[in-house]
Scaffold this motif. Structure first.
Motif, PDB file in Angstrom:
ATOM      1  N   PHE A 116       0.857  -1.187   0.000  1.00 45.34           N
ATOM      2  CA  PHE A 116       0.000   0.000   0.000  1.00 45.34           C
ATOM      3  C   PHE A 116       0.893   1.237   0.000  1.00 45.34           C
ATOM      4  CE2 PHE A 116       0.607  -0.919   4.524  1.00 45.34           C
ATOM      5  CZ  PHE A 116       0.925   0.315   5.051  1.00 45.34           C
ATOM      6  N   VAL A 161       4.189   6.369  11.671  1.00 38.55           N
ATOM      7  CA  VAL A 161       3.623   5.071  12.051  1.00 38.55           C
ATOM      8  C   VAL A 161       3.259   4.272  10.805  1.00 38.55           C
ATOM      9  CG1 VAL A 161       1.704   3.928  13.218  1.00 38.55           C
ATOM     10  CG2 VAL A 161       2.780   5.955  14.245  1.00 38.55           C
ATOM     11  N   LEU A 162       2.616   4.948   9.847  1.00 38.94           N
ATOM     12  CA  LEU A 162       2.221   4.271   8.611  1.00 38.94           C
ATOM     13  C   LEU A 162       3.440   3.797   7.834  1.00 38.94           C
ATOM     14  CD1 LEU A 162      -0.662   6.628   7.410  1.00 38.94           C
ATOM     15  CD2 LEU A 162      -0.886   4.255   8.181  1.00 38.94           C
ATOM     16  N   PHE A 214      -5.708   2.494   1.876  1.00 42.54           N
ATOM     17  CA  PHE A 214      -5.544   1.805   3.155  1.00 42.54           C
ATOM     18  C   PHE A 214      -4.896   2.713   4.195  1.00 42.54           C
ATOM     19  CE2 PHE A 214      -2.683  -0.675   5.923  1.00 42.54           C
ATOM     20  CZ  PHE A 214      -3.639  -1.368   6.657  1.00 42.54           C
ATOM     21  N   ALA A 215      -3.824   3.386   3.793  1.00 41.84           N
ATOM     22  CA  ALA A 215      -3.127   4.271   4.728  1.00 41.84           C
ATOM     23  C   ALA A 215      -4.047   5.388   5.205  1.00 41.84           C
ATOM     24  CB  ALA A 215      -1.877   4.846   4.059  1.00 41.84           C
ATOM     25  N   VAL A 262      -6.543   4.053   7.746  1.00 42.18           N
ATOM     26  CA  VAL A 262      -5.959   3.873   9.076  1.00 42.18           C
ATOM     27  C   VAL A 262      -5.872   5.226   9.784  1.00 42.18           C
ATOM     28  CG1 VAL A 262      -3.869   3.221  10.339  1.00 42.18           C
ATOM     29  CG2 VAL A 262      -4.691   1.789   8.460  1.00 42.18           C
ATOM     30  N   LEU A 270      -6.371  -4.726  11.273  1.00 41.13           N
ATOM     31  CA  LEU A 270      -6.024  -4.004  10.043  1.00 41.13           C
ATOM     32  C   LEU A 270      -6.369  -4.810   8.790  1.00 41.13           C
ATOM     33  CD1 LEU A 270      -2.782  -2.008  10.826  1.00 41.13           C
ATOM     34  CD2 LEU A 270      -5.175  -1.515  11.331  1.00 41.13           C
ATOM     35  N   VAL A 282      -0.466 -11.794   3.193  1.00 42.65           N
ATOM     36  CA  VAL A 282      -0.605 -10.381   3.575  1.00 42.65           C
ATOM     37  C   VAL A 282      -1.741 -10.232   4.569  1.00 42.65           C
ATOM     38  CG1 VAL A 282      -1.314  -8.097   2.751  1.00 42.65           C
ATOM     39  CG2 VAL A 282       0.363  -9.432   1.474  1.00 42.65           C
ATOM     40  N   LYS A 325      -0.728 -11.335   7.949  1.00 40.36           N
ATOM     41  CA  LYS A 325       0.170 -10.367   8.593  1.00 40.36           C
ATOM     42  C   LYS A 325      -0.630  -9.183   9.133  1.00 40.36           C
ATOM     43  CE  LYS A 325       4.225  -8.797   9.693  1.00 40.36           C
ATOM     44  NZ  LYS A 325       5.102  -9.532  10.619  1.00 40.36           N
ATOM     45  N   LEU A 326      -1.554  -8.682   8.319  1.00 45.29           N
ATOM     46  CA  LEU A 326      -2.349  -7.523   8.737  1.00 45.29           C
ATOM     47  C   LEU A 326      -3.277  -7.847   9.897  1.00 45.29           C
ATOM     48  CD1 LEU A 326      -3.230  -6.005   5.266  1.00 45.29           C
ATOM     49  CD2 LEU A 326      -1.945  -4.875   7.079  1.00 45.29           C
ATOM     50  N   PHE A 349      -2.205  -6.968  13.492  1.00 41.67           N
ATOM     51  CA  PHE A 349      -2.259  -5.601  14.008  1.00 41.67           C
ATOM     52  C   PHE A 349      -3.705  -5.162  14.215  1.00 41.67           C
ATOM     53  CE2 PHE A 349       1.642  -5.819  11.505  1.00 41.67           C
ATOM     54  CZ  PHE A 349       2.579  -5.241  12.348  1.00 41.67           C
ATOM     55  N   VAL A 371      -1.919   0.678  16.444  1.00 42.18           N
ATOM     56  CA  VAL A 371      -1.588   1.901  15.710  1.00 42.18           C
ATOM     57  C   VAL A 371      -1.645   3.103  16.645  1.00 42.18           C
ATOM     58  CG1 VAL A 371      -2.332   3.460  13.861  1.00 42.18           C
ATOM     59  CG2 VAL A 371      -2.412   0.983  13.513  1.00 42.18           C
TER      60      VAL A 371
END
Lengths: 139, 139
Positions: free
Chosen positions: A88, A108-109, B7-8, B11, B75, B120, B123-124, B127, B132
């Motif tokens: 991303f 952080v991102l 996505f970023a 978040v 996430l 992926v 992994k996400l 979190f 975050v």
DNA sequence: TTCAATTGTAACTAAACTTATTACAGTATG
DNA sequence: CATACTGTAATAAGTTTAGTTACAATTGAA
């Protein structure tokens, strides 16, 4: 929302080269297998060559062949050679520094991005071109 | 070669909502933190709402708040809600069926794509939004 | 030496996608 | 009823990707 297809095409191209058995394969031939334009293939091969995955020769009876054995080409190398390397992207615009979240979120991102990308790399490293060829042959 | 920043941004948005402490946060406020247009934020919130991550209210004193506690928002859920879910795309054009590689490569790439995307996702999933927020607070 | 075949790459076009913006209908709140 | 929001359509602008044409440079062979 669309992902990039460079990596998939690169794997296809490398598989064709592997099947060429060391012979020089022409961009025209590869383009027909991938169903695209030879120039698109040559541009991709240029990246793969920079990554020392293939060797190209100009001139009559020129063409491209693998620079290593399929078992020694990890898909993580291919990904690195032709993809942006990021699952991303970070936001294009800088967040508002006056907001308590905006002030710190970018860092952080960025760290999160690195962690995710690293895990993708580790996963891709588990596969080699040989694995791909085996799967193609099995089908 | 460019990846998507949805996505970023998502978040970031969710972090702002979490910091709002349950109060309804307006798209205008979020837009200022992210440094973009309120409509862009509302479209994103619409996706997050479809995924049951936030709740929006129309009308005066409307706005958006989290639908769950930060510790319960993985996430991977955010990624699924706003991203295409694919690390790499399959080639847009169908390979040449007359080529031994072209004939079978599509299925192999498709399976490979699924394996990578799955990793992926795993992994996400490790979190949560709380992780975050902790990182933002530490900074 | 000359010709044909091939890569490498620039330049341009076309298509697709993303982000930004304007506008406004619909809906709560007081 | 007036105000303040969201939701979303429509559109524009910007960016990226893919496709195409063109041609210089290189090689191998007649």
């Amino acid at each position: 929302m669309a992902a990039n297809s460079q990596f998939a095409i690169a794997v296809h191209v490398l598989t064709v080269l592997a099947k060429g058995g060391g012979e020089r394969v022409k961009s025209d031939y590869i383009a027909q297998s991938v169903n695209t334009n030879p120039v698109v293939i040559r541009r991709l091969l240029s990246n793969l060559q920079d990554a020392n995955l293939v060797v190209s020769h100009v001139g009559a009876s020129g063409g491209t062949s693998l620079a290593k054995l399929p078992k020694d080409i990890q898909l993580s190398e291919v990904y690195k050679a032709v993809a942006c390397g990021e699952v991303f992207a970070l936001p294009p615009k800088k967040p508002n520094e006056n907001c308590p979240v905006g002030k710190n979120i970018a860092a952080v991102l960025c760290n999160l991005q690195k962690e995710i990308d690293k895990s993708v790399n580790e996963k891709l490293r588990q596969f080699t071109l040989r694995d791909v060829i085996e799967r193609v042959d099995e089908a």
